[in-house]
Scaffold this motif. Structure first.
Motif, mmCIF file in Angstrom:
data_model
loop_
_atom_site.group_PDB
_atom_site.id
_atom_site.type_symbol
_atom_site.label_atom_id
_atom_site.label_comp_id
_atom_site.label_asym_id
_atom_site.label_seq_id
_atom_site.Cartn_x
_atom_site.Cartn_y
_atom_site.Cartn_z
ATOM 1 N N GLU A 1 0.269 -0.337 -12.632
ATOM 2 C CA GLU A 1 -0.186 -1.592 -12.777
ATOM 3 C C GLU A 1 -1.022 -2.144 -11.711
ATOM 4 O O GLU A 1 -2.083 -2.678 -11.603
ATOM 5 C CB GLU A 1 1.111 -2.656 -12.913
ATOM 6 C CG GLU A 1 1.849 -2.229 -14.263
ATOM 7 C CD GLU A 1 3.105 -3.097 -14.348
ATOM 8 O OE1 GLU A 1 3.381 -3.922 -13.459
ATOM 9 O OE2 GLU A 1 3.869 -2.783 -15.317
ATOM 10 N N HIS A 2 -0.540 -1.711 -10.424
ATOM 11 C CA HIS A 2 -1.254 -2.011 -9.183
ATOM 12 C C HIS A 2 -2.820 -1.262 -9.049
ATOM 13 O O HIS A 2 -3.573 -1.991 -8.957
ATOM 14 C CB HIS A 2 -0.604 -1.663 -7.727
ATOM 15 C CG HIS A 2 -1.266 -1.754 -6.650
ATOM 16 N ND1 HIS A 2 -1.339 -3.080 -6.155
ATOM 17 C CD2 HIS A 2 -1.804 -1.120 -5.791
ATOM 18 C CE1 HIS A 2 -1.924 -3.020 -4.967
ATOM 19 N NE2 HIS A 2 -2.308 -2.005 -4.901
ATOM 20 N N VAL A 3 -2.749 -0.042 -9.687
ATOM 21 C CA VAL A 3 -4.135 0.606 -9.753
ATOM 22 C C VAL A 3 -5.051 -0.063 -10.623
ATOM 23 O O VAL A 3 -5.988 -0.406 -10.311
ATOM 24 C CB VAL A 3 -3.958 2.176 -9.994
ATOM 25 C CG1 VAL A 3 -5.288 2.731 -10.479
ATOM 26 C CG2 VAL A 3 -3.226 2.752 -8.923
ATOM 27 N N GLN A 4 -4.575 -0.542 -11.843
ATOM 28 C CA GLN A 4 -5.341 -1.235 -12.749
ATOM 29 C C GLN A 4 -5.790 -2.718 -12.307
ATOM 30 O O GLN A 4 -6.848 -2.843 -12.322
ATOM 31 C CB GLN A 4 -4.676 -1.392 -14.056
ATOM 32 C CG GLN A 4 -5.276 -2.021 -15.306
ATOM 33 C CD GLN A 4 -6.543 -1.438 -15.392
ATOM 34 O OE1 GLN A 4 -6.601 -0.075 -15.725
ATOM 35 N NE2 GLN A 4 -7.908 -2.099 -15.532
ATOM 36 N N ALA A 5 -4.908 -3.318 -11.523
ATOM 37 C CA ALA A 5 -5.092 -4.750 -10.887
ATOM 38 C C ALA A 5 -6.440 -4.368 -9.877
ATOM 39 O O ALA A 5 -7.290 -5.158 -9.826
ATOM 40 C CB ALA A 5 -4.015 -5.330 -10.294
ATOM 41 N N PRO B 1 -4.954 11.052 -7.286
ATOM 42 C CA PRO B 1 -4.092 11.500 -8.160
ATOM 43 C C PRO B 1 -2.655 11.266 -7.696
ATOM 44 O O PRO B 1 -2.030 11.897 -6.839
ATOM 45 C CB PRO B 1 -4.089 12.555 -8.749
ATOM 46 C CG PRO B 1 -4.542 13.602 -7.795
ATOM 47 C CD PRO B 1 -5.301 12.682 -6.913
ATOM 48 N N LEU B 2 -1.659 10.459 -8.436
ATOM 49 C CA LEU B 2 -0.379 10.426 -8.248
ATOM 50 C C LEU B 2 0.551 10.432 -9.691
ATOM 51 O O LEU B 2 -0.011 9.931 -10.639
ATOM 52 C CB LEU B 2 0.247 9.205 -7.487
ATOM 53 C CG LEU B 2 -0.033 8.833 -5.999
ATOM 54 C CD1 LEU B 2 0.494 7.477 -5.666
ATOM 55 C CD2 LEU B 2 0.424 9.941 -5.199
ATOM 56 N N SER B 3 1.562 11.245 -9.603
ATOM 57 C CA SER B 3 2.024 11.445 -10.812
ATOM 58 C C SER B 3 3.481 10.815 -10.592
ATOM 59 O O SER B 3 4.034 10.549 -9.594
ATOM 60 C CB SER B 3 2.320 12.983 -11.163
ATOM 61 O OG SER B 3 3.332 13.684 -10.248
ATOM 62 N N SER B 4 4.394 10.734 -11.752
ATOM 63 C CA SER B 4 5.616 10.077 -11.568
ATOM 64 C C SER B 4 6.663 11.010 -10.553
ATOM 65 O O SER B 4 7.502 10.379 -9.964
ATOM 66 C CB SER B 4 6.495 10.080 -12.883
ATOM 67 O OG SER B 4 6.329 11.190 -13.611
ATOM 68 N N ASN B 5 6.259 12.267 -10.553
ATOM 69 C CA ASN B 5 7.097 13.042 -9.666
ATOM 70 C C ASN B 5 6.919 12.888 -8.228
ATOM 71 O O ASN B 5 7.692 13.172 -7.316
ATOM 72 C CB ASN B 5 6.610 14.580 -9.970
ATOM 73 C CG ASN B 5 7.283 14.926 -11.526
ATOM 74 O OD1 ASN B 5 7.907 14.666 -12.059
ATOM 75 N ND2 ASN B 5 6.362 16.191 -11.997
ATOM 76 N N ASP B 6 5.788 12.161 -7.833
ATOM 77 C CA ASP B 6 5.201 11.888 -6.476
ATOM 78 C C ASP B 6 6.440 10.939 -5.851
ATOM 79 O O ASP B 6 6.507 10.684 -4.647
ATOM 80 C CB ASP B 6 3.808 11.532 -6.491
ATOM 81 C CG ASP B 6 2.922 12.615 -6.833
ATOM 82 O OD1 ASP B 6 3.388 13.746 -6.331
ATOM 83 O OD2 ASP B 6 1.909 12.282 -7.086
ATOM 84 N N PHE B 7 7.162 10.288 -6.922
ATOM 85 C CA PHE B 7 8.027 9.315 -6.156
ATOM 86 C C PHE B 7 9.341 10.005 -5.954
ATOM 87 O O PHE B 7 10.569 9.203 -5.622
ATOM 88 C CB PHE B 7 7.887 7.938 -7.260
ATOM 89 C CG PHE B 7 6.667 7.241 -7.103
ATOM 90 C CD1 PHE B 7 6.583 6.267 -6.362
ATOM 91 C CD2 PHE B 7 5.697 7.550 -7.936
ATOM 92 C CE1 PHE B 7 5.297 5.536 -6.212
ATOM 93 C CE2 PHE B 7 4.466 6.825 -7.973
ATOM 94 C CZ PHE B 7 4.468 5.677 -7.052
ATOM 95 N N GLY B 8 9.487 11.238 -6.085
ATOM 96 C CA GLY B 8 10.709 11.844 -6.078
ATOM 97 C C GLY B 8 12.038 11.362 -6.754
ATOM 98 O O GLY B 8 11.704 10.996 -7.854
#
Length: 104
Positions: free
Chosen positions: A59-63, A38-45
Motif C-alpha cells: 500500500e505504501h509503494v502504491q501511495a 523487489p520485496l516479497s512477503s518472504n522478505d518480512f521473515g
C-alpha cells in the motif's frame, strides 16, 4: 512596490523554470530505481503479522507511486507556468516599448 511599482525579470522566471525542470528530471530518474527494488512477503521473515506488514508495504509503494506522479505533474506545470509568465512579461515589455516609440 507602492509608488515605485515593481519590475519582473523574465530571465529570472526562465532560470527558475530551468531549475525546476532539472529537479523534475532527477525525480523521474530516481523513482524507477526505488520502485525496482523487489520485496516479497518472504522478505518480512517470521515477524508477527509478516503478511500484514507486506500488505502495508505494498500500500505504501502504491501511495508513493501516486505521490511521485503528482509531484512530477506539479513540477512540470510550474515550469510551464513560469515559462508562459516570462513570455507574457516579455511580450508586454515589447508592446509598451513600441507604444512609446522605443523610448524616444
Amino acid at each position: 512596490m507602492g509608488d515605485q511599482g515593481f519590475r519582473v525579470h523574465p530571465g529570472a522566471l526562465k532560470s527558475y523554470g530551468k531549475v525546476i525542470q532539472a529537479q523534475a528530471e532527477q525525480i523521474a530518474r530516481i523513482w524507477p530505481r526505488l520502485e525496482s527494488v523487489p520485496l516479497s512477503s518472504n522478505d518480512f521473515g517470521k515477524l508477527p503479522n509478516a503478511q500484514n506488514l507486506y500488505e502495508a508495504y505494498q500500500e505504501h509503494v502504491q501511495a508513493e507511486r501516486d505521490n511521485f506522479a503528482d509531484l512530477l505533474e506539479i513540477l512540470r506545470d510550474t515550469c510551464e507556468g513560469l515559462q508562459d509568465s516570462a513570455m507574457n512579461y516579455e511580450s508586454q515589455d515589447v508592446h509598451i516599448e513600441a507604444s512609446f516609440g522605443g523610448g524616444r
